[in-house]
Design a protein around this motif. Sequence first.
Motif, PDB file in Angstrom:
ATOM      1  N   VAL A  59      28.450   8.999   9.324  1.00 37.12           N
ATOM      2  CA  VAL A  59      27.249   8.813   8.490  1.00 37.12           C
ATOM      3  C   VAL A  59      26.095   8.451   9.393  1.00 37.12           C
ATOM      4  N   PRO A  61      21.830   6.862   9.245  1.00 38.80           N
ATOM      5  CA  PRO A  61      20.734   6.374   8.387  1.00 38.80           C
ATOM      6  C   PRO A  61      19.782   7.510   8.003  1.00 38.80           C
ATOM      7  N   PHE A 162      20.646   3.814   4.221  1.00 31.75           N
ATOM      8  CA  PHE A 162      21.393   5.055   3.988  1.00 31.75           C
ATOM      9  C   PHE A 162      21.035   5.678   2.647  1.00 31.75           C
ATOM     10  N   ALA A 167      26.299   8.796   1.778  1.00 31.63           N
ATOM     11  CA  ALA A 167      27.013   7.809   2.580  1.00 31.63           C
ATOM     12  C   ALA A 167      27.732   6.759   1.733  1.00 31.63           C
ATOM     13  N   ALA A 178      29.378   2.590   9.195  1.00 24.65           N
ATOM     14  CA  ALA A 178      27.948   2.681   8.878  1.00 24.65           C
ATOM     15  C   ALA A 178      27.147   1.704   9.730  1.00 24.65           C
ATOM     16  N   THR A 182      24.066   2.479  12.315  1.00 22.74           N
ATOM     17  CA  THR A 182      22.773   1.797  12.234  1.00 22.74           C
ATOM     18  C   THR A 182      22.388   1.252  13.602  1.00 22.74           C
TER      19      THR A 182
END
Lengths: 252, 151
Positions: A59, A61, A162, A167, A178, A182
């Motif tokens: 995933v 952002p 997100f 996500a 995640a 980030t």
Amino acid sequence: MSHSTVVTSAPKENVWIGGRSPYNVSYGKMMMWFFLLSDALTFGALLISYGTTRFFSAVWPDPNEVFKAFPFMGHASLPLLFVSLMTFILIMSSVTMVLAVHAGHYGDKKKVAYWLLWTIIGGICFLACQAWEWTHLHGELGGLWGTFTDPATPVSKFEHFFNHHNAGAILDQQPLVAMQSTHNFFNYFFTITGFHGGHVTSGVVFNILILVNTVNGVYERRGHYEMVEKIGLYWHFVDLVWVFVFTCFYLL
Amino acid sequence: MSAHHGSDSIQHLYEGDQSKLYSGVMAHHTDIESKESKDQIKKIWKVFWVLLAITVAEVVVGMFFSHSIPKGLVNFFFLALTILKAGYIVAIFMHLGDEFKGFIVTVLVPLFLFVWFIIAFLADGFFWLRMNNESPARGDKIEVVAPHAKK
């Protein structure tokens, strides 16, 4: 038929035997181009490593969620608006720079100084925008580089970066994945926009130097404004890099 | 070399007055109010409007359509417009379009390294994602160890 053969078979002048510049370009200008080429490879390396990291992250952002603040607009969600303003300022300053170079071609000292001044103002406005953006993110993240490294960080600290449509599942089940994204996202963001901002800063310094030289008549005595053209190349390159940074960080 | 030219003139050309080599598009013109000059300025502003229009188009798509149009198509759109913008800046603002063809080629050819560079590294990133997801050694779930989690 035979006539045209005579014309085309006339011996071609060899420009490579010395005594003249084959590309009709001065040493300084050519070296500026080669420097920019090497700088393009450096920026390319940074942006491509950003791309690689993004590709191996499950995933990533969403820029529409990360960059949606605008000065004095509080918590209003205005994605892309501020960075569009920054892009506009930089393109504008590129235009004023090319107008300064143009005036230089005609040896018009007053106009060179006038357009250089606007270019410097544009550069400073851009840097001010970047300073605001960094300050805003610093307040939001509690730091610049190296944030989001503590595995105990609650998901509420980063889930708003997100797009939950894409996500959501990972955020629920594997928040650490995640969080790592980030962390990477912001490290790359500050490194690349910082490196670009450093280029803008030195560009503004160069512009101030050539403005002082122009006003003092250094280039007038020299008989040409090639230095304005060389610094102009550098300035346009900075704009060019921003075009790619804008696409990679804010659009894709 | 010196058989054909006096070494003095060469020395002069390269270390002395560079204006002899100064190729600026309009290096030998003097009247900034001339029609030629005004046409050039008009062209510069035209490119500015083109760049602005492209940026506005990108932002509008990024804001309103990036989730309703297939992601691949949107990315292609952004990348194509980015290359177009870069082309305008390099050709018109940096005057590369006005240089000798040989010089244009000299500057642009090394950039083709990027073709390999981008393909190789993005493919590598994609490969790692697949390894993380599918490799039996890693289990069926992505495991990410945060930098400070290691003891």
